[in-house]
Design an enzyme around this catalytic site. Sequence first.
Site: not given
Ligand code: CTP
Length: 395
Positions: A211, A325, A343, A290, A339, A280, A307-309
């Site tokens: 990213n 953020f 979250k 390779k 959001k 994501d 995983p969404d941390i």
């Molecule tokens: N975040 C996280 N773990 C992930 C994705 C996001 O901890 N796998 C955290 C980021 O560090 C940030 C927040 O979630 O603080 C929002 O990230 P963002 O990518 O904008 O959100 P998403 O939930 O992935 O939503 P989007 O559909 O907009 O990508």
Amino acid sequence: MNLAGKKIVLGLTGGIACYKAAEFTRALIKAGATVQVVMTEAARHFITPVTMQALSGHTVYTDQWDSRIANNMAHIDLSRGADAIIIAPCSADFMRKLVHGAADDLLSTLCLARPHDVALLVAPAMNVEMWDKPATQRNVAQLKSDGITLLGPASGDQACGETGLGRMLEPEQLLEALTGFFQPKVLSGKRVLITAGPTFEPIDPVRGITNLSSGKMGYALARAAQAAGAHVTLISGPTALAVPLGVTCIPVTTARNMHEAVMSHIGEQSVFIAVAAVADWRVAEVSTQKIKKQATSSPSLQFETNPDILASVAALPSPPFCVGFAAESDDLLVQGAAKRERKNIPLLVGNIGHQTFGKDDNEIVLFDAQGHQALPRASKDSLAVTLIAEIARRL
Ligand code: CTP
């Protein structure tokens, strides 16, 4: 870094690191401070008062018996009204003098005669063996117990050709430490965990997806939280940034590495700030070799969701105060508010992606249960200080 209105007395003692004091003086002035330089006799063997005078814009004093001083009271006058005296470089011998309350030259007398509300900070600079000696370490312990703040030293290559502890901090580190010293300790005793930078998801041993994120905002927050008195752990994806002084950094690569590192440290935290731009998705099957180019076809990749941390932390039975953020491409006010609720976190910081990636400044909007508040464009360093104050206020 902002030192506007601060009056700093900069003392130089004998050491090759005097060359860094020239750069430090420039940095202090750029940050808005007024700098009054005082040098010992030994310091003058390494850098001239002319150089320091030209850079600081003020008369440099070196001698208690200087005939330019009408009342001969430089040792009193120079520290009155000062916010801090910083000795950089501070030699082993000058540390000894401070420990014993020596008053046999202008700089030592000035330190001894400083009012109780003028802070004294020292940045040691010496050979590794000199630093290691029990005598020096006794002096270090005594200085600390006398309420004197030590900045550094750092470890690394030394001018004498040896390697180890004893290098003076770099000018920008000294500036960072001094700025932090003046910051209100609003997070004193708190533990803060921050994720920063991008994650990198491998495709094969030489390729990957990532990213856009320089890590600058996350590192600025780590600096600001540390300066506010917190114990800071930074879990960082790959960046080109130096770890802020006093911050513990755990480097990680993938989103799963970051998730694991966060979950194993989250227990003792008061605040969790998720600044990282976490991928994501990851590639489902990472090739161990390779992937070779084919003349007639291109590879297709299958993805799995990472995983969404932040969501995992927010879902803990007793989560720390969570800050997220969001870098959006449009519709920030609607997306940000949604959001934050999705979250399930008390505070979300929104910004527009292309206005922040890699830049030193940013425009942000804070979203909480009460609504939103836009902050004017500012440097990431000063936004970080504001944000830390906002978090402390809500704790
Ligand atoms: N975040 C996280 N773990 C992930 C994705 C996001 O901890 N796998 C955290 C980021 O560090 C940030 C927040 O979630 O603080 C929002 O990230 P963002 O990518 O904008 O959100 P998403 O939930 O992935 O939503 P989007 O559909 O907009 O990508």
